[in-house]
Design a protein around this motif. Structure first.
Motif, PDB file in Angstrom:
ATOM      1  N   LEU A   1      35.449  35.995  37.050  1.00 30.90           N
ATOM      2  CA  LEU A   1      35.651  36.196  38.485  1.00 30.90           C
ATOM      3  C   LEU A   1      35.555  34.896  39.261  1.00 30.90           C
ATOM      4  CD1 LEU A   1      33.643  39.492  38.962  1.00 30.90           C
ATOM      5  CD2 LEU A   1      36.110  39.197  39.279  1.00 30.90           C
ATOM      6  N   ARG A   2      34.547  34.092  38.956  1.00 30.64           N
ATOM      7  CA  ARG A   2      34.377  32.832  39.675  1.00 30.64           C
ATOM      8  C   ARG A   2      35.589  31.933  39.509  1.00 30.64           C
ATOM      9  NH1 ARG A   2      28.456  32.435  37.175  1.00 30.64           N
ATOM     10  NH2 ARG A   2      27.310  33.636  38.745  1.00 30.64           N
ATOM     11  N   THR A   3      36.209  31.981  38.351  1.00 30.85           N
ATOM     12  CA  THR A   3      37.381  31.146  38.082  1.00 30.85           C
ATOM     13  C   THR A   3      38.654  31.767  38.656  1.00 30.85           C
ATOM     14  OG1 THR A   3      36.365  30.346  36.050  1.00 30.85           O
ATOM     15  CG2 THR A   3      38.747  30.083  36.249  1.00 30.85           C
ATOM     16  N   LEU A   4      38.896  33.025  38.360  1.00 29.87           N
ATOM     17  CA  LEU A   4      40.152  33.654  38.741  1.00 29.87           C
ATOM     18  C   LEU A   4      40.288  33.889  40.244  1.00 29.87           C
ATOM     19  CD1 LEU A   4      40.514  36.205  35.811  1.00 29.87           C
ATOM     20  CD2 LEU A   4      41.863  34.131  36.212  1.00 29.87           C
ATOM     21  N   LEU A   5      39.202  34.181  40.926  1.00 31.59           N
ATOM     22  CA  LEU A   5      39.306  34.460  42.360  1.00 31.59           C
ATOM     23  C   LEU A   5      39.681  33.244  43.183  1.00 31.59           C
ATOM     24  CD1 LEU A   5      36.374  36.986  42.871  1.00 31.59           C
ATOM     25  CD2 LEU A   5      38.823  37.444  43.125  1.00 31.59           C
ATOM     26  N   ILE A   6      39.570  32.056  42.612  1.00 34.74           N
ATOM     27  CA  ILE A   6      39.984  30.844  43.319  1.00 34.74           C
ATOM     28  C   ILE A   6      41.501  30.813  43.463  1.00 34.74           C
ATOM     29  CG2 ILE A   6      40.128  28.321  43.156  1.00 34.74           C
ATOM     30  CD1 ILE A   6      37.336  28.452  41.805  1.00 34.74           C
ATOM     31  N   GLU A   7      42.194  31.126  42.374  1.00 37.89           N
ATOM     32  CA  GLU A   7      43.654  31.037  42.376  1.00 37.89           C
ATOM     33  C   GLU A   7      44.350  32.384  42.575  1.00 37.89           C
ATOM     34  OE1 GLU A   7      44.934  28.981  38.896  1.00 37.89           O
ATOM     35  OE2 GLU A   7      43.628  27.282  39.279  1.00 37.89           O
ATOM     36  N   GLU A   8      43.738  33.439  42.115  1.00 40.25           N
ATOM     37  CA  GLU A   8      44.343  34.770  42.188  1.00 40.25           C
ATOM     38  C   GLU A   8      43.951  35.419  43.513  1.00 40.25           C
ATOM     39  OE1 GLU A   8      46.219  36.392  39.845  1.00 40.25           O
ATOM     40  OE2 GLU A   8      45.969  35.106  38.108  1.00 40.25           O
ATOM     41  N   THR A   9      44.766  35.218  44.541  1.00 37.54           N
ATOM     42  CA  THR A   9      44.410  35.728  45.866  1.00 37.54           C
ATOM     43  C   THR A   9      45.057  37.068  46.180  1.00 37.54           C
ATOM     44  OG1 THR A   9      46.195  34.452  46.849  1.00 37.54           O
ATOM     45  CG2 THR A   9      43.999  33.416  46.784  1.00 37.54           C
ATOM     46  N   THR A  10      45.987  37.518  45.345  1.00 39.70           N
ATOM     47  CA  THR A  10      46.624  38.807  45.607  1.00 39.70           C
ATOM     48  C   THR A  10      46.328  39.834  44.518  1.00 39.70           C
ATOM     49  OG1 THR A  10      48.665  38.056  44.559  1.00 39.70           O
ATOM     50  CG2 THR A  10      48.495  37.807  46.951  1.00 39.70           C
ATOM     51  N   ARG A  11      46.079  39.378  43.308  1.00 37.26           N
ATOM     52  CA  ARG A  11      45.779  40.299  42.216  1.00 37.26           C
ATOM     53  C   ARG A  11      44.469  41.011  42.502  1.00 37.26           C
ATOM     54  NH1 ARG A  11      45.375  38.292  35.976  1.00 37.26           N
ATOM     55  NH2 ARG A  11      46.283  40.164  35.127  1.00 37.26           N
ATOM     56  N   LYS A  12      44.463  42.331  42.364  1.00 34.52           N
ATOM     57  CA  LYS A  12      43.266  43.115  42.655  1.00 34.52           C
ATOM     58  C   LYS A  12      42.294  43.064  41.484  1.00 34.52           C
ATOM     59  CE  LYS A  12      43.136  46.688  45.170  1.00 34.52           C
ATOM     60  NZ  LYS A  12      43.190  47.955  45.867  1.00 34.52           N
ATOM     61  N   PHE A  13      41.022  42.860  41.821  1.00 36.94           N
ATOM     62  CA  PHE A  13      39.924  42.907  40.864  1.00 36.94           C
ATOM     63  C   PHE A  13      38.942  43.973  41.349  1.00 36.94           C
ATOM     64  CE2 PHE A  13      41.600  38.671  40.444  1.00 36.94           C
ATOM     65  CZ  PHE A  13      41.588  38.448  39.082  1.00 36.94           C
ATOM     66  N   VAL A  14      38.555  44.857  40.440  1.00 34.82           N
ATOM     67  CA  VAL A  14      37.593  45.897  40.764  1.00 34.82           C
ATOM     68  C   VAL A  14      36.445  45.771  39.775  1.00 34.82           C
ATOM     69  CG1 VAL A  14      37.186  48.374  40.975  1.00 34.82           C
ATOM     70  CG2 VAL A  14      39.446  47.432  41.534  1.00 34.82           C
ATOM     71  N   VAL A  15      35.227  45.719  40.295  1.00 32.93           N
ATOM     72  CA  VAL A  15      34.033  45.652  39.466  1.00 32.93           C
ATOM     73  C   VAL A  15      33.253  46.937  39.670  1.00 32.93           C
ATOM     74  CG1 VAL A  15      31.871  44.442  38.997  1.00 32.93           C
ATOM     75  CG2 VAL A  15      33.914  43.139  39.647  1.00 32.93           C
ATOM     76  N   LEU A  16      33.093  47.700  38.602  1.00 32.12           N
ATOM     77  CA  LEU A  16      32.271  48.903  38.611  1.00 32.12           C
ATOM     78  C   LEU A  16      31.069  48.606  37.731  1.00 32.12           C
ATOM     79  CD1 LEU A  16      31.753  51.867  39.281  1.00 32.12           C
ATOM     80  CD2 LEU A  16      33.302  52.488  37.416  1.00 32.12           C
ATOM     81  N   HIS A  17      29.888  48.546  38.367  1.00 33.61           N
ATOM     82  CA  HIS A  17      28.681  48.118  37.666  1.00 33.61           C
ATOM     83  C   HIS A  17      27.599  49.177  37.796  1.00 33.61           C
ATOM     84  CE1 HIS A  17      25.200  45.016  37.250  1.00 33.61           C
ATOM     85  NE2 HIS A  17      25.455  45.605  36.101  1.00 33.61           N
ATOM     86  N   GLY A  18      27.056  49.606  36.682  1.00 28.56           N
ATOM     87  CA  GLY A  18      26.007  50.608  36.693  1.00 28.56           C
ATOM     88  C   GLY A  18      24.697  50.084  36.137  1.00 28.56           C
ATOM     89  N   ALA A  19      23.607  50.574  36.713  1.00 32.66           N
ATOM     90  CA  ALA A  19      22.260  50.236  36.251  1.00 32.66           C
ATOM     91  C   ALA A  19      21.336  51.386  36.642  1.00 32.66           C
ATOM     92  CB  ALA A  19      21.781  48.927  36.873  1.00 32.66           C
TER      93      ALA A  19
END
Length: 145
Positions: A21-39
């Protein structure tokens, strides 16, 4: 390329995704990323503050935290329940506006082996397929447990 990315993790299984995420979100400004995190409880949601900040800064990132023991964490105001149950109830489609369609979405799984097997089975019913040998599928599993 061109597909949305769904990163599903339980507990510390989120760690391998953070570098992505830290790498891709710099260049990927339109591609959707969804994080589903459970604890179990909100204090076990590692990287939560960073992910909430990233989601505010990057409109193409949706962060969905969930806990399984809300009776122990009465001040948490997010999703509750196991990851597999949230998927079945349509939380990804509803909160992230991301259809569970293998033509539009790549799924990464990391964390509890039981969650991984159950989510793989749910996704298989929707047409997703796991990586096999040298053939890339639409479900990618990080062995990190």
């Amino acid at each position: 390329p061109g597909k949305a990315v769904l990163l599903i993790a339980t507990g510390t299984g989120l760690a391998p995704y953070m570098s992505m995420l830290r790498t891709l979100l710099i260049e990927e400004t339109t591609r959707k990323f969804v994080v589903l995190h459970g604890a179990r409880c909100s204090w076990d949601l590692g990287y939560r503050a960073e992910l909430e900040s990233l989601a505010r800064l990057r409109p193409n990132l949706v962060y969905i935290p969930s806990i399984t023991r809300p009776e122990q964490d009465v001040h948490f105001r997010g999703q509750t329940g196991r990851i597999q149950n949230l998927i079945e109830t349509g939380v990804i489609e509803r909160l992230a506006n991301a259809p569970l369609d293998p033509a539009q979405l790549e799924v990464f799984l990391c964390g509890n082996p039981e969650m991984i097997e159950q989510v793989k089975a749910l996704l298989a019913k929707k047409g997703f397929s796991p990586d096999r040998g040298g053939k890339s599928g639409t479900i990618h599993v990080e062995e990190y447990w």
